[in-house]
Design an enzyme around this catalytic site. Sequence first.
Site, PDB file in Angstrom:
ATOM      1  N   LYS A  25       0.831  -1.205   0.000  1.00 41.81           N
ATOM      2  CA  LYS A  25       0.000   0.000   0.000  1.00 41.81           C
ATOM      3  C   LYS A  25       0.869   1.260   0.000  1.00 41.81           C
ATOM      4  CE  LYS A  25      -3.798  -2.188   2.609  1.00 41.81           C
ATOM      5  NZ  LYS A  25      -4.739  -2.014   3.750  1.00 41.81           N
TER       6      LYS A  25
ATOM      7  N   TYR B 214     -12.588  -3.402  -2.536  1.00 38.71           N
ATOM      8  CA  TYR B 214     -13.097  -3.260  -1.166  1.00 38.71           C
ATOM      9  C   TYR B 214     -14.627  -3.188  -1.165  1.00 38.71           C
ATOM     10  CZ  TYR B 214      -8.393  -2.466   0.791  1.00 38.71           C
ATOM     11  OH  TYR B 214      -7.097  -2.612   1.216  1.00 38.71           O
TER      12      TYR B 214
ATOM     13  N   PHE C 224     -15.675   4.823   6.943  1.00 43.39           N
ATOM     14  CA  PHE C 224     -14.267   5.118   6.670  1.00 43.39           C
ATOM     15  C   PHE C 224     -13.871   4.872   5.217  1.00 43.39           C
ATOM     16  CE2 PHE C 224     -14.468   0.749   8.358  1.00 43.39           C
ATOM     17  CZ  PHE C 224     -13.844   0.030   7.336  1.00 43.39           C
TER      18      PHE C 224
ATOM     19  N   ARG D   8      -1.274 -14.687   5.035  1.00 41.53           N
ATOM     20  CA  ARG D   8      -2.155 -13.966   5.973  1.00 41.53           C
ATOM     21  C   ARG D   8      -1.547 -14.016   7.380  1.00 41.53           C
ATOM     22  NH1 ARG D   8      -6.391 -10.402   4.748  1.00 41.53           N
ATOM     23  NH2 ARG D   8      -7.381 -10.969   6.715  1.00 41.53           N
TER      24      ARG D   8
ATOM     25  N   THR E  44      -5.507  -6.886  11.211  1.00 47.09           N
ATOM     26  CA  THR E  44      -5.779  -5.689  10.401  1.00 47.09           C
ATOM     27  C   THR E  44      -5.243  -4.422  11.061  1.00 47.09           C
ATOM     28  OG1 THR E  44      -7.760  -6.761   9.512  1.00 47.09           O
ATOM     29  CG2 THR E  44      -7.630  -4.369   9.294  1.00 47.09           C
TER      30      THR E  44
ATOM     31  N   ARG F 267       2.700  -6.423   9.673  1.00 48.79           N
ATOM     32  CA  ARG F 267       2.019  -5.262  10.265  1.00 48.79           C
ATOM     33  C   ARG F 267       2.504  -5.026  11.697  1.00 48.79           C
ATOM     34  NH1 ARG F 267      -3.989  -6.814   7.958  1.00 48.79           N
ATOM     35  NH2 ARG F 267      -3.880  -5.660   5.991  1.00 48.79           N
TER      36      ARG F 267
ATOM     37  N   ASN G 275      -1.939   0.243   7.018  1.00 48.30           N
ATOM     38  CA  ASN G 275      -1.355  -0.992   7.576  1.00 48.30           C
ATOM     39  C   ASN G 275      -0.486  -1.750   6.564  1.00 48.30           C
ATOM     40  OD1 ASN G 275      -3.426  -1.839   5.995  1.00 48.30           O
ATOM     41  ND2 ASN G 275      -4.602  -2.837   7.613  1.00 48.30           N
TER      42      ASN G 275
ATOM     43  N   HIS H 131      -1.984  -5.358   1.693  1.00 46.08           N
ATOM     44  CA  HIS H 131      -3.201  -6.155   1.512  1.00 46.08           C
ATOM     45  C   HIS H 131      -2.771  -7.569   1.162  1.00 46.08           C
ATOM     46  CE1 HIS H 131      -6.965  -7.737   0.012  1.00 46.08           C
ATOM     47  NE2 HIS H 131      -6.255  -8.218  -1.001  1.00 46.08           N
TER      48      HIS H 131
ATOM     49  N   GLU I 260      -8.988 -11.716  -7.182  1.00 47.91           N
ATOM     50  CA  GLU I 260      -8.151 -10.518  -7.021  1.00 47.91           C
ATOM     51  C   GLU I 260      -6.969 -10.522  -7.994  1.00 47.91           C
ATOM     52  OE1 GLU I 260      -7.242 -10.275  -2.818  1.00 47.91           O
ATOM     53  OE2 GLU I 260      -9.290  -9.673  -2.330  1.00 47.91           O
TER      54      GLU I 260
END
Length: 155
Positions: free
Chosen positions: A9, A49, A57, A85, A91, A102, A112, A115, A126
């Site tokens: 990100k 998303y 948010f 993951r 998260t 993270r 964070n 993804h 995806e």
Amino acid sequence: MEQTLVILKPSCVERCLIGEVISRIQRRGIIITGMKMMQLDEKILREHYAHLVERPFFPELCASMMASPVVCLVLKGVDVVEVFRAMTGATNGRKAAPGTLRGDFCMSGQANIIHASDSPENAKIEIARFFKPEEVFDYVPQNLDFLYAKDDLNQ
Ligand code: UDP
Ligand code: MG
């Protein structure tokens, strides 16, 4: 072998953590089969998303994901969705366990840094959203016999 979609990100790119994250991916023995820089827009973020579009948010999340280019990766490995993951962590970066990406590199619930797809089914969707088929190189690295035993590959 399974594949997963990862996005580094803007909070990763702007903080110069691209190398840190890719280094950990490679040290774990995860194979990189796709990698490119992209500028995301609202259209792709509304798809990506979709489960969050109605949340208060969402506009801020969208802005944070468009704040700089991102780096999109396709990763390959046995059970790689679950493995990555676990490497990603919770998260909210403040709740993510130390040792996770993270948990080691961020303090935010939104900024964070990465993804990661949350299931093999979503990973397929995806990957197709962010990569053309010819941008994914489903190659077998020469060191495969040192990454896995035959048992790992035959399950
Ligand atoms: N997010 C946020 N506020 C929240 C929950 C999520 O800003 O209360 C952002 C955060 O950047 C997160 C992304 O929305 O990574 C996607 O949320 P999801 O629940 O899918 O978490 P993830 O799969 O990224 O852990
Ligand atoms: Mg998610």
